[in-house]
Design an enzyme around this catalytic site. Structure first.
Site, PDB file in Angstrom:
ATOM      1  CG  ASP A   1      19.331  17.038  -2.080  1.00  0.00           C
ATOM      2  OD1 ASP A   1      20.246  17.427  -1.333  1.00  0.00           O
ATOM      3  OD2 ASP A   1      18.795  15.919  -1.970  1.00  0.00           O
TER       4      ASP A   1
ATOM      5  CB  SER B   1      13.360   9.106  -1.314  1.00  0.00           C
ATOM      6  OG  SER B   1      14.351  10.006  -1.748  1.00  0.00           O
TER       7      SER B   1
HETATM    8  N1  ARG Z   1      17.523  15.475   4.621  1.00  0.00           N
HETATM    9  C1  ARG Z   1      18.840  15.255   4.118  1.00  0.00           C
HETATM   10  C2  ARG Z   1      19.411  16.540   3.586  1.00  0.00           C
HETATM   11  O1  ARG Z   1      18.706  17.443   3.333  1.00  0.00           O
HETATM   12  C3  ARG Z   1      18.865  14.148   3.106  1.00  0.00           C
HETATM   13  C4  ARG Z   1      18.351  14.463   1.750  1.00  0.00           C
HETATM   14  C5  ARG Z   1      18.346  13.258   0.912  1.00  0.00           C
HETATM   15  N2  ARG Z   1      18.066  13.564  -0.462  1.00  0.00           N
HETATM   16  C6  ARG Z   1      17.295  12.816  -1.247  1.00  0.00           C
HETATM   17  N3  ARG Z   1      17.132  13.236  -2.457  1.00  0.00           N
HETATM   18  N4  ARG Z   1      16.709  11.711  -0.835  1.00  0.00           N
HETATM   19  O2  ARG Z   1      20.598  16.677   3.436  1.00  0.00           O
END
Ligand code: ARG
Length: 406
Positions: free
Chosen positions: A128, A179
């Site tokens: 992210d 999370s």
């Molecule tokens: N692994 C997934 C992605 O990179 C989900 C990420 C979820 N983000 C979080 N901050 N929990 O798109």
């Protein structure tokens, strides 16, 4: 005058601490921006007033809530659907789709509030941060970026303590088990018990895909030029359509994914997802393409789809290759019009059981094995002879079994 920073604010512990941390440690003013992309569907949505109040209590000079649900549906989920986008063949890009929406609004609010920087609460281990920062660079290369959670070195306990010290009204009831990141397209669950890839995910991770209904149900999804427009003949805009189908599919237990994926930053991680709407809509859309796309276009599109998903996963929503692929995909969708019949059977299956289109390339008179068909059988003989001519010549010159000699 102090520098202004626009922070992507979720209302959770980390971004609440980030508000005050930026003020104390960077000497900046913070504008908190919370973007509604359809999160917390199982709880009927977030309490946006409480989130706004919390940001102000943490010290933000301004707290803005943006309702981006329609935009999320129409500008992000629909293009992902048209691309049948599933990263590594599985994950329908839930979190990867919401970050560019949030970035759009961060940049707009930065301009509106005369800010010279944006900030996010991501750590250094995830995707992210990549999406926030690369997206911001694409839309506003002049803006500076702060990533407090990447530098502050605080544990969760430290954050709880700081929140208490700074009197930020956070309800930390028990240890956060997972999370979670969610939006209209689905939900991503990480951390805790699911960090052991061998251990089955505990049942309590699932909230959107519980088979509360016991009977199977059929739903007819209508598409116009690749856009989902109706459920069971009732016209709906993409946002309510996605939300409604998600509830129908989820209540039959459909939409779970349990996988190990490659993050952009080089880490393999075990991820659990619930994407009842995304996975069933992609299934329906792809099936309608089987019926309506000409063969070469269909095959080429299938080759490009994984690349589109990879670009979006990697934070390149706003990038030249992505735009060029968008143009290809948009052109491909002109005749993806018709209906698909989906059957959800608890606990957890979704099957396409029928499809029809006014512009179907399926021609019953050509396809049928009836004697009264319209296929010109005599043409087949010459076609097949020429199709195999090269192979016949090769075999005649070099002898049968030539393929086994090295
Ligand atoms: N692994 C997934 C992605 O990179 C989900 C990420 C979820 N983000 C979080 N901050 N929990 O798109």
């Amino acid at each position: 005058m102090a520098e202004r920073v626009v922070l992507a604010y979720s209302g959770g512990l980390d971004t609440s601490v980030a508000v005050r941390w930026l003020i104390e440690n960077e000497g900046v003013e913070v504008v908190a921006v919370a973007v509604n992309v359809g999160q917390s569907a199982e709880r009927g949505g977030e309490d946006w007033d409480a989130i706004r109040t919390r940001a102000l209590a943490a010290g933000a000079v301004e707290a803005v809530v943006v309702d981006a649900r329609t935009e999320m549906a129409e500008d992000f989920c629909v293009p992902a659907l048209q691309a049948n986008a599933r990263y590594e063949g599985k994950y329908p890009l839930v979190s990867a789709l919401s970050r560019p929406v949030i970035v759009r609004h961060l940049v707009a609010e930065a301009r509106r509030h005369g800010a010279s920087a944006v900030a996010h609460g991501c750590t250094g281990k995830g995707n992210d941060q990549v999406r926030f920062e690369v997206g911001t660079r694409a839309l506003a290369p002049d803006l500076k970026i702060y990533a407090p959670a990447r530098v502050w070195g605080l544990s969760r306990e430290d954050c709880v303590e700081l929140a208490a010290k700074w009197e930020i009204p956070i309800t930390v009831t028990k240890d956060k088990l997972y999370s979670i990141d969610d939006n209209l397209w689905g939900k991503a669950i990480e951390c805790g018990a699911i960090e052991d890839p061998w251990a089955p995910a505990p049942d309590d991770v699932y909230t959107l895909t519980r088979a509360t209904e016991t009977e199977p149900v059929e739903v007819i999804v209508g598409f116009e030029s690749g856009v989902p427009v109706a459920l069971d003949g009732q016209s709906l805009d993409p946002e309510p359509l996605i939300a409604t189908l998600g509830r129908i599919a989820g209540s039959r237990g459909f939409g779970r994914l349990d996988m190990v994926e490659n993050r952009r930053v080089g880490i393999k991680s075990r991820e659990v997802y619930e994407c009842p709407a995304a996975l069933s809509l992609i299934m329906a859309h792809a099936d309608l393409e089987d019926l309506t796309l000409e063969r070469d276009l269909h095959h080429e599109k299938a080759r490009l789809e994984p690349r589109w998903a990879e670009l979006v996963y990697d934070g390149l929503w706003f990038s030249p290759l992505k735009s060029a692929l968008d143009a290809f995909i948009a052109q491909s969708q002109r005749h993806v019009t018709g209906e698909v019949r989906l059957r959800f059977a608890p606990p957890g299956t979704c099957t396409v059981v029928g499809r029809r289109s006014p512009v179907a390339l399926y021609d019953h008179d050509l396809a049928t094995y009836d004697a009264s068909d319209s296929f010109r059988h005599a043409d087949a003989e010459g076609f097949v002879r020429l199709w195999g001519l090269g192979v016949a010549t090769w075999s005649a010159r070099q002898g049968p079994g030539a393929e086994n000699r090295s």
